[in-house]
Write an enzyme that holds these catalytic residues in place. Structure first.
Site, PDB file in Angstrom:
ATOM      1  N   HIS A  61      -6.277  -4.247  13.713  1.00  0.00           N
ATOM      2  CA  HIS A  61      -6.365  -4.773  15.076  1.00  0.00           C
ATOM      3  C   HIS A  61      -7.815  -4.803  15.570  1.00  0.00           C
ATOM      4  O   HIS A  61      -8.074  -4.671  16.765  1.00  0.00           O
ATOM      5  CB  HIS A  61      -5.481  -3.975  16.047  1.00  0.00           C
ATOM      6  CG  HIS A  61      -4.011  -4.242  15.842  1.00  0.00           C
ATOM      7  ND1 HIS A  61      -3.388  -5.376  16.313  1.00  0.00           N
ATOM      8  CD2 HIS A  61      -3.059  -3.538  15.190  1.00  0.00           C
ATOM      9  CE1 HIS A  61      -2.103  -5.347  15.980  1.00  0.00           C
ATOM     10  NE2 HIS A  61      -1.880  -4.239  15.291  1.00  0.00           N
ATOM     11  N   ALA A 150       6.189  -9.458   4.881  1.00  0.00           N
ATOM     12  CA  ALA A 150       5.998  -8.023   4.641  1.00  0.00           C
ATOM     13  C   ALA A 150       4.655  -7.536   5.168  1.00  0.00           C
ATOM     14  O   ALA A 150       4.307  -6.374   5.014  1.00  0.00           O
ATOM     15  CB  ALA A 150       6.096  -7.727   3.149  1.00  0.00           C
ATOM     16  N   GLY A 151       3.898  -8.439   5.807  1.00  0.00           N
ATOM     17  CA  GLY A 151       2.578  -8.050   6.293  1.00  0.00           C
ATOM     18  C   GLY A 151       1.524  -8.080   5.207  1.00  0.00           C
ATOM     19  O   GLY A 151       0.436  -7.534   5.377  1.00  0.00           O
ATOM     20  N   LEU A 152       1.832  -8.712   4.074  1.00  0.00           N
ATOM     21  CA  LEU A 152       0.853  -8.812   2.987  1.00  0.00           C
ATOM     22  C   LEU A 152       0.205 -10.201   2.978  1.00  0.00           C
ATOM     23  O   LEU A 152      -0.484 -10.574   2.042  1.00  0.00           O
ATOM     24  CB  LEU A 152       1.512  -8.517   1.635  1.00  0.00           C
ATOM     25  CG  LEU A 152       2.145  -7.127   1.539  1.00  0.00           C
ATOM     26  CD1 LEU A 152       2.834  -6.931   0.197  1.00  0.00           C
ATOM     27  CD2 LEU A 152       1.092  -6.033   1.750  1.00  0.00           C
ATOM     28  N   SER A 154       1.487 -13.479   3.026  1.00  0.00           N
ATOM     29  CA  SER A 154       1.929 -14.583   2.167  1.00  0.00           C
ATOM     30  C   SER A 154       1.496 -15.914   2.759  1.00  0.00           C
ATOM     31  O   SER A 154       1.229 -16.862   2.028  1.00  0.00           O
ATOM     32  CB  SER A 154       3.452 -14.558   2.006  1.00  0.00           C
ATOM     33  OG  SER A 154       4.102 -14.863   3.223  1.00  0.00           O
ATOM     34  N   ASP A 199      -7.276 -12.087   7.148  1.00  0.00           N
ATOM     35  CA  ASP A 199      -6.383 -12.393   6.032  1.00  0.00           C
ATOM     36  C   ASP A 199      -6.978 -13.467   5.134  1.00  0.00           C
ATOM     37  O   ASP A 199      -6.965 -13.359   3.904  1.00  0.00           O
ATOM     38  CB  ASP A 199      -5.027 -12.880   6.548  1.00  0.00           C
ATOM     39  CG  ASP A 199      -4.346 -11.860   7.430  1.00  0.00           C
ATOM     40  OD1 ASP A 199      -4.801 -10.705   7.454  1.00  0.00           O
ATOM     41  OD2 ASP A 199      -3.366 -12.230   8.103  1.00  0.00           O
ATOM     42  N   TYR A 251       1.963  -8.440  19.751  1.00  0.00           N
ATOM     43  CA  TYR A 251       0.649  -8.839  19.252  1.00  0.00           C
ATOM     44  C   TYR A 251      -0.110  -9.585  20.359  1.00  0.00           C
ATOM     45  O   TYR A 251      -1.275  -9.279  20.634  1.00  0.00           O
ATOM     46  CB  TYR A 251       0.802  -9.736  18.015  1.00  0.00           C
ATOM     47  CG  TYR A 251      -0.507 -10.248  17.444  1.00  0.00           C
ATOM     48  CD1 TYR A 251      -1.227  -9.491  16.522  1.00  0.00           C
ATOM     49  CD2 TYR A 251      -1.024 -11.482  17.826  1.00  0.00           C
ATOM     50  CE1 TYR A 251      -2.424  -9.952  15.987  1.00  0.00           C
ATOM     51  CE2 TYR A 251      -2.226 -11.955  17.304  1.00  0.00           C
ATOM     52  CZ  TYR A 251      -2.918 -11.189  16.393  1.00  0.00           C
ATOM     53  OH  TYR A 251      -4.105 -11.652  15.873  1.00  0.00           O
TER      54      TYR A 251
END
Ligand code: ADP
Ligand code: MG
Length: 409
Positions: A61, A150-152, A154, A199, A251
């Protein structure tokens, strides 16, 4: 807060249904994607490009506060086989989305007009055209091992792989940060999913055996050596497989709260508040904003501390920094949840040197830095604790620091 187990359908406003890859399969090479492309489109692709999913070691964050972070690429990746088309048509197919695929005219692309998963690749083409690049159509086949939702990241893996493919197909030769910015614009503006730049920068610019120290204001970045195996350690990625439905609204509220706090303090962004100025600043803020500011400022300091430790080769000392980051996200930023707290506490009790939730929060993944010979015990302990608490067991992915976007065929 209600738990929404991810039954193979993405979260997000207009997400298309995409099957989860349990456990984040790491498949072997591009040949299968070449074959699948040829089966679908009748010809071989011009090339295959890959872009990875990511975890953030520390610096959560902070990206929308112009701050610092330390992500790394995972072995799981989106692969994109693509072939240039002369007629301006963009044809899209994903092994995970299935169905008949999507066909779009690249001339008419506009934000908000493309539904479902196709909005990510279409957004990349739109962003490239908007930036003045002379690009046209393509046939595109996507096959990804990055679990969705999943927070990875994608979504960033997909967007960055398509951006890398277009870079190759149309000979653009874009610098990494420019590719990342275009992929972020695709996601934020075209697909309508608010996101920072971390990301995409991780997916494009990461290097094997290293984490990426990133200044999100300037996009200045540098690989920081991080190879836990050399130290007899490993990084476990534990996917809790829950996505609490508070995530999207929270968020936006957190982001707005940080912007309000920066304005009250007369700063361009919270990044501009040094740690030494924190105590005085906290007295000037309303009680609901003070903890947010405390998290962001101490988290930026934790990134600096982690980078100094890794530069000095002291990988084990990263553990307590991770754990302190989790406490800050749990107590000050309040974005952890029962499942991530349980995974962190259990991993620590079972011998992890440090553990934290990673990603936006309200579910998703936990990372744990573990002695290699404790890896199985930590995984087993978390699985047992999850079962005892009535949660489905977490999926486990290897957290080996991997390569960023690249051509693979
Ligand atoms: P995350 O990025 O954390 O995995 P998001 O909700 O941001 O989660 O992005 C997931 C979305 O990205 C999916 O709903 C889908 O629209 C798109 N996506 C990701 N990977 C693929 C894929 N292999 N095929 C089609 N769409 C995908
Ligand atoms: Mg995403």
């Amino acid at each position: 807060m209600t738990a929404a187990p991810r039954h193979g359908v993405s979260k997000g406003p207009v997400g298309g249904a995409v099957g989860r890859r349990e456990g984040g399969r790491t498949d072997g090479g591009a040949a299968a994607v070449v074959g699948a492309f040829a089966d679908r489109y009748g010809e071989r692709p011009d090339g295959v490009w890959a872009a990875p999913g990511r975890v953030n070691l520390i610096g959560e964050h902070t990206d929308y506060n112009d701050g610092f972070c330390l992500p790394m690429a995972l072995p799981v990746a989106a692969r994109v086989a693509a072939r240039r088309r002369p007629d301006g048509l963009l044809r899209l197919h994903s092994a995970q989305a299935g169905g008949a695929g999507t066909e779009l005219g690249t001339a008419a692309l506009a934000p908000g007009t493309v539904p479902g998963w196709a909005r990510y690749p279409a957004g990349v083409v739109w962003a490239l055209k908007e930036a003045g690049h002379r690009v046209g159509g393509a046939d595109v086949y996507v096959d990804s091992t990055v679990p969705t939702g999943a927070g990875l990241s994608s979504s960033a893996a997909l967007s960055c792989a398509v951006a890398a493919a277009y870079d190759g197909l149309y000979g653009l030769d874009l610098p990494g940060p420019e590719t990342a910015r275009l992929a972020q614009r695709a996601e934020h503006v075209f697909a309508g999913v608010p996101c920072g730049i971390m990301d995409q920068m991780a997916s494009v610019c990461a290097t094997p055996g290293a984490a990426l120290h990133l200044d999100t204001r300037t996009l200045v970045h540098r690989p920081v050596p991080f190879d836990p195996t050399v130290h007899g350690l490993g990084l476990l990625v534990l996917d809790t497989r829950v996505a609490h439905d508070l995530a999207d609204g929270a968020y936006a509220a957190l982001r707005a709260g940080c912007e309000r706090a920066a304005a009250l303090l007369g700063l361009p962004a919270l990044r501009d508040l040094p740690a030494a100025g924190l105590p005085a600043a906290l007295t000037r803020l309303p009680p609901e904003l003070a903890p947010l500011v405390r998290h962001v400022v101490t988290e930026n300091a934790r990134v600096a501390e982690a980078v100094a430790l890794l530069d000095a080769g002291d990988v084990p000392a990263l553990g307590p920094v991770l754990t302190a980051g989790h406490a800050s996200l749990r107590d000050d930023y309040r974005v952890s949840c029962a499942e991530t707290d349980l995974a962190v506490d259990t991993a620590l009790a079972a011998g992890a040197l440090g553990a934290r939730m990673t990603g936006g929060g309200f579910g998703g993944c936990v990372i744990a830095l573990v002695p290699a010979d404790r890896s199985t015990a930590v995984t087993a302990a978390v699985t047992t604790a999850f079962r005892a608490a009535g949660h489905a067991p977490p999926a486990v992915l290897p957290g080996d620091p991997s390569a960023g976007a690249r051509r693979v065929w």
